[in-house]
Design a protein around this motif. Structure first.
Motif, PDB file in Angstrom:
ATOM      1  N   ILE A   1     -49.011 -57.165 -18.153  1.00 27.33           N
ATOM      2  CA  ILE A   1     -50.149 -56.645 -18.908  1.00 27.33           C
ATOM      3  C   ILE A   1     -49.751 -55.398 -19.699  1.00 27.33           C
ATOM      4  CG2 ILE A   1     -52.503 -55.730 -18.728  1.00 27.33           C
ATOM      5  CD1 ILE A   1     -52.879 -57.346 -16.225  1.00 27.33           C
ATOM      6  N   THR A   2     -50.270 -55.309 -20.913  1.00 25.55           N
ATOM      7  CA  THR A   2     -50.105 -54.111 -21.746  1.00 25.55           C
ATOM      8  C   THR A   2     -51.483 -53.648 -22.202  1.00 25.55           C
ATOM      9  OG1 THR A   2     -47.965 -54.916 -22.556  1.00 25.55           O
ATOM     10  CG2 THR A   2     -48.981 -53.103 -23.770  1.00 25.55           C
ATOM     11  N   PRO A   3     -52.094 -52.702 -21.491  1.00 23.70           N
ATOM     12  CA  PRO A   3     -53.392 -52.173 -21.912  1.00 23.70           C
ATOM     13  C   PRO A   3     -53.243 -50.851 -22.678  1.00 23.70           C
ATOM     14  CG  PRO A   3     -53.006 -51.615 -19.619  1.00 23.70           C
ATOM     15  CD  PRO A   3     -51.753 -52.286 -20.119  1.00 23.70           C
TER      16      PRO A   3
ATOM     17  N   VAL B   1     -57.155 -54.351 -23.357  1.00 21.51           N
ATOM     18  CA  VAL B   1     -55.980 -55.143 -22.991  1.00 21.51           C
ATOM     19  C   VAL B   1     -55.408 -55.826 -24.225  1.00 21.51           C
ATOM     20  CG1 VAL B   1     -55.125 -57.082 -21.641  1.00 21.51           C
ATOM     21  CG2 VAL B   1     -56.779 -55.502 -20.637  1.00 21.51           C
ATOM     22  N   LEU B   2     -54.195 -55.433 -24.580  1.00 19.70           N
ATOM     23  CA  LEU B   2     -53.509 -56.052 -25.710  1.00 19.70           C
ATOM     24  C   LEU B   2     -52.814 -57.348 -25.309  1.00 19.70           C
ATOM     25  CD1 LEU B   2     -51.887 -52.947 -27.422  1.00 19.70           C
ATOM     26  CD2 LEU B   2     -53.343 -54.606 -28.577  1.00 19.70           C
ATOM     27  N   ARG B   3     -52.233 -57.356 -24.105  1.00 25.08           N
ATOM     28  CA  ARG B   3     -51.467 -58.517 -23.662  1.00 25.08           C
ATOM     29  C   ARG B   3     -51.744 -58.786 -22.189  1.00 25.08           C
ATOM     30  NH1 ARG B   3     -45.264 -58.215 -24.656  1.00 25.08           N
ATOM     31  NH2 ARG B   3     -45.588 -56.147 -23.781  1.00 25.08           N
ATOM     32  N   CYS B   4     -51.871 -60.060 -21.864  1.00 30.25           N
ATOM     33  CA  CYS B   4     -51.992 -60.485 -20.466  1.00 30.25           C
ATOM     34  C   CYS B   4     -51.377 -61.869 -20.365  1.00 30.25           C
ATOM     35  CB  CYS B   4     -53.453 -60.497 -20.026  1.00 30.25           C
ATOM     36  SG  CYS B   4     -53.681 -61.029 -18.309  1.00 30.25           S
ATOM     37  N   SER B   5     -50.202 -61.939 -19.769  1.00 32.28           N
ATOM     38  CA  SER B   5     -49.496 -63.213 -19.656  1.00 32.28           C
ATOM     39  C   SER B   5     -48.943 -63.359 -18.249  1.00 32.28           C
ATOM     40  CB  SER B   5     -48.367 -63.304 -20.684  1.00 32.28           C
ATOM     41  OG  SER B   5     -47.457 -62.233 -20.528  1.00 32.28           O
ATOM     42  N   ASP B   6     -48.652 -64.597 -17.880  1.00 29.70           N
ATOM     43  CA  ASP B   6     -48.111 -64.876 -16.554  1.00 29.70           C
ATOM     44  C   ASP B   6     -46.754 -64.200 -16.398  1.00 29.70           C
ATOM     45  OD1 ASP B   6     -46.560 -66.388 -14.434  1.00 29.70           O
ATOM     46  OD2 ASP B   6     -48.494 -67.404 -14.270  1.00 29.70           O
ATOM     47  N   PHE B   7     -46.636 -63.350 -15.383  1.00 30.37           N
ATOM     48  CA  PHE B   7     -45.405 -62.565 -15.219  1.00 30.37           C
ATOM     49  C   PHE B   7     -44.217 -63.454 -14.881  1.00 30.37           C
ATOM     50  CE2 PHE B   7     -42.430 -60.259 -12.458  1.00 30.37           C
ATOM     51  CZ  PHE B   7     -42.045 -59.240 -13.318  1.00 30.37           C
ATOM     52  N   LYS B   8     -44.392 -64.388 -13.981  1.00 29.94           N
ATOM     53  CA  LYS B   8     -43.270 -65.213 -13.540  1.00 29.94           C
ATOM     54  C   LYS B   8     -42.805 -66.164 -14.635  1.00 29.94           C
ATOM     55  CE  LYS B   8     -44.067 -64.912  -8.576  1.00 29.94           C
ATOM     56  NZ  LYS B   8     -44.266 -65.619  -7.295  1.00 29.94           N
TER      57      LYS B   8
ATOM     58  N   SER C   1     -49.804 -42.937 -33.152  1.00 28.42           N
ATOM     59  CA  SER C   1     -49.201 -43.471 -31.921  1.00 28.42           C
ATOM     60  C   SER C   1     -50.316 -43.775 -30.931  1.00 28.42           C
ATOM     61  CB  SER C   1     -48.224 -42.466 -31.314  1.00 28.42           C
ATOM     62  OG  SER C   1     -47.120 -42.250 -32.162  1.00 28.42           O
ATOM     63  N   PHE C   2     -50.162 -44.857 -30.214  1.00 34.09           N
ATOM     64  CA  PHE C   2     -51.197 -45.302 -29.292  1.00 34.09           C
ATOM     65  C   PHE C   2     -50.625 -45.340 -27.877  1.00 34.09           C
ATOM     66  CE2 PHE C   2     -52.139 -46.948 -33.458  1.00 34.09           C
ATOM     67  CZ  PHE C   2     -53.499 -46.686 -33.603  1.00 34.09           C
ATOM     68  N   GLU C   3     -51.322 -44.667 -26.965  1.00 39.15           N
ATOM     69  CA  GLU C   3     -50.870 -44.574 -25.578  1.00 39.15           C
ATOM     70  C   GLU C   3     -51.183 -45.876 -24.851  1.00 39.15           C
ATOM     71  OE1 GLU C   3     -51.849 -41.964 -21.562  1.00 39.15           O
ATOM     72  OE2 GLU C   3     -52.062 -41.018 -23.545  1.00 39.15           O
ATOM     73  N   CYS C   4     -50.157 -46.596 -24.478  1.00 33.46           N
ATOM     74  CA  CYS C   4     -50.315 -47.870 -23.774  1.00 33.46           C
ATOM     75  C   CYS C   4     -49.576 -47.816 -22.443  1.00 33.46           C
ATOM     76  CB  CYS C   4     -49.793 -49.029 -24.625  1.00 33.46           C
ATOM     77  SG  CYS C   4     -50.697 -49.267 -26.178  1.00 33.46           S
ATOM     78  N   TRP C   5     -49.901 -48.764 -21.579  1.00 30.61           N
ATOM     79  CA  TRP C   5     -49.293 -48.846 -20.247  1.00 30.61           C
ATOM     80  C   TRP C   5     -48.784 -50.266 -20.058  1.00 30.61           C
ATOM     81  CZ3 TRP C   5     -49.232 -44.512 -16.961  1.00 30.61           C
ATOM     82  CH2 TRP C   5     -49.916 -43.402 -17.468  1.00 30.61           C
ATOM     83  N   GLU C   6     -47.520 -50.392 -19.754  1.00 27.93           N
ATOM     84  CA  GLU C   6     -46.910 -51.704 -19.593  1.00 27.93           C
ATOM     85  C   GLU C   6     -46.532 -51.903 -18.131  1.00 27.93           C
ATOM     86  OE1 GLU C   6     -44.223 -53.836 -22.695  1.00 27.93           O
ATOM     87  OE2 GLU C   6     -42.885 -52.828 -21.287  1.00 27.93           O
ATOM     88  N   GLY C   7     -46.951 -53.025 -17.567  1.00 32.00           N
ATOM     89  CA  GLY C   7     -46.614 -53.231 -16.169  1.00 32.00           C
ATOM     90  C   GLY C   7     -47.096 -54.556 -15.620  1.00 32.00           C
ATOM     91  N   ILE C   8     -47.127 -54.642 -14.316  1.00 37.74           N
ATOM     92  CA  ILE C   8     -47.489 -55.859 -13.593  1.00 37.74           C
ATOM     93  C   ILE C   8     -48.752 -55.584 -12.787  1.00 37.74           C
ATOM     94  CG2 ILE C   8     -46.648 -57.652 -12.040  1.00 37.74           C
ATOM     95  CD1 ILE C   8     -44.152 -55.112 -13.150  1.00 37.74           C
ATOM     96  N   TYR C   9     -49.631 -56.596 -12.753  1.00 35.99           N
ATOM     97  CA  TYR C   9     -50.886 -56.433 -12.014  1.00 35.99           C
ATOM     98  C   TYR C   9     -51.261 -57.759 -11.364  1.00 35.99           C
ATOM     99  CZ  TYR C   9     -55.669 -54.908 -11.000  1.00 35.99           C
ATOM    100  OH  TYR C   9     -56.844 -54.562 -10.368  1.00 35.99           O
ATOM    101  N   ARG C  10     -51.606 -57.707 -10.084  1.00 36.34           N
ATOM    102  CA  ARG C  10     -52.061 -58.896  -9.357  1.00 36.34           C
ATOM    103  C   ARG C  10     -53.576 -59.027  -9.537  1.00 36.34           C
ATOM    104  NH1 ARG C  10     -48.012 -56.890  -5.376  1.00 36.34           N
ATOM    105  NH2 ARG C  10     -46.306 -58.415  -5.353  1.00 36.34           N
TER     106      ARG C  10
END
Length: 328
Positions: free
Chosen positions: A261-263, A275-282, A238-247
């Motif tokens: 972002i999902t780092p 960083v696994l994922r970084c996409s435009d939130f809107k 299992s890999f500890e990741c953090w999912e959320g929004i970042y400006r």
């Protein structure tokens, strides 16, 4: 993730590493108090100096917190339907209410909202997190009509230990730079994300390499006789990741945008951010606002951190325990 270059990803990882470390340090006192409040609720008492001393716990805190959370939940989410729809046509409003009730039941909204309320009363705050997941296969690169895309809503809650607010002192999500919730991903989850091009293949390989390095037997542990327990295969890890929004403003941009972002980052070890994922939130979620809804027991001025009921009950709990220990 494909639009993010290696240089931009590394820049983002360096920035997140700094702000994550600052958030960890800023929240350390609160996390310590949360541990005390949880022990108080569970009736875990510190050891007495003398073995013959009585150490009795009367579950007053547990009873009062459970009673309060049940009463609040009954008012907040105990009605049927939970959300009422007003329309010129009674038939249309009834159908919309039935549609909402169906999905709320499917995602177990009542149960999760009730647990979030209990967490807020116990620790001061909890976040409800809404989202959507795809429930149908999509052909990459092929246009698909909206009505043929199968998606379903999700609902989860984030406890205080799994929250990360950046900065920690932000008074609201509108004034915050970012907000993340901890989640555990299996290697199969990461591999599926790479296959669908949701996750970066380069980042996934970096995480796998780091996991393989950690699996190597530590010479210090060998000398101390410590037996290391790690999954035999990466598929069981299992890999500890953090999912959320970042400006963030990427090196190629001159303005700040909101990113989903999902780092990968191990909080207790303060490991390297990947960083696994970084996409435009809107683009992904529209203009509906961040997907976190704070549930706060006793709001404090200009703060997203509340004061829990357990803190108010601590003196009473200690007095009751002391009185019954004296007569035991």
């Amino acid at each position: 993730m494909a639009a993010l270059t290696t240089e931009s990803r590394m820049s983002l990882e360096r920035e997140l590493s700094t702000v994550f470390s600052d958030a960890l340090e800023s929240s350390s006192q609160l996390i310590g108090r949360v541990g005390i409040w949880r022990d108080q609720y569970l009736g875990i008492l510190p050891a007495k100096k003398e073995n013959w001393s009585a150490n009795v716990n009367i579950p007053s805190t547990e009873y009062m917190v459970d009673t309060a959370s049940e009463n609040v939940a009954a008012v907040a989410v105990g009605t049927e339907p939970i959300f009422r729809v007003e329309s010129v046509s009674n038939v249309n409003s009834q159908r919309m209410e039935e549609w909402l009730s169906f999905w709320l039941d499917r995602v177990r909204f009542k149960m999760k909202a009730s647990m979030a309320i209990r967490e807020a009363i116990l620790t001061g705050q909890c976040w409800l997190k809404n989202g959507v997941v795809s429930s149908a296969s999509q052909i990459s690169g092929m246009p698909i009509p909206v009505e043929e895309i199968g998606v379903m809503p999700t609902c989860n809650y984030v406890v205080t230990e799994d929250m990360m607010l950046i900065p920690f002192t932000a008074s609201s999500f509108a004034s915050a730079k970012g907000a993340f919730g901890r989640t555990l991903l299996s290697w199969d989850d990461i591999a599926a994300g790479v296959k669908s091009k949701t996750f970066s293949s380069e980042a996934a390989e970096e995480i796998k390499t780091e996991w393989s390095r950690q699996r190597e037997t530590s010479q210090i542990h060998t000398n101390q006789g410590v037996e290391e327990v790690t999954p035999y295969s990466v598929h069981g890890a299992s890999f500890e990741c953090w999912e959320g929004i970042y400006r963030w403003a990427s090196p190629s941009e001159t303005f700040t945008k909101e990113y989903f972002i999902t780092p990968y980052w191990v909080k207790e070890a303060a490991s390297k951010v990947v960083v696994l994922r970084c996409s435009d939130f809107k683009e992904a979620f529209g203009d509906s606002g961040w997907f976190y809804t704070p549930i706060i027991c006793n709001p404090q001025p200009n703060s997203l951190w509340g004061r829990p009921m357990t803190e108010s009950l601590r003196g009473l709990q200690n007095w009751v325990n002391a009185m019954f220990s004296m007569v035991s």
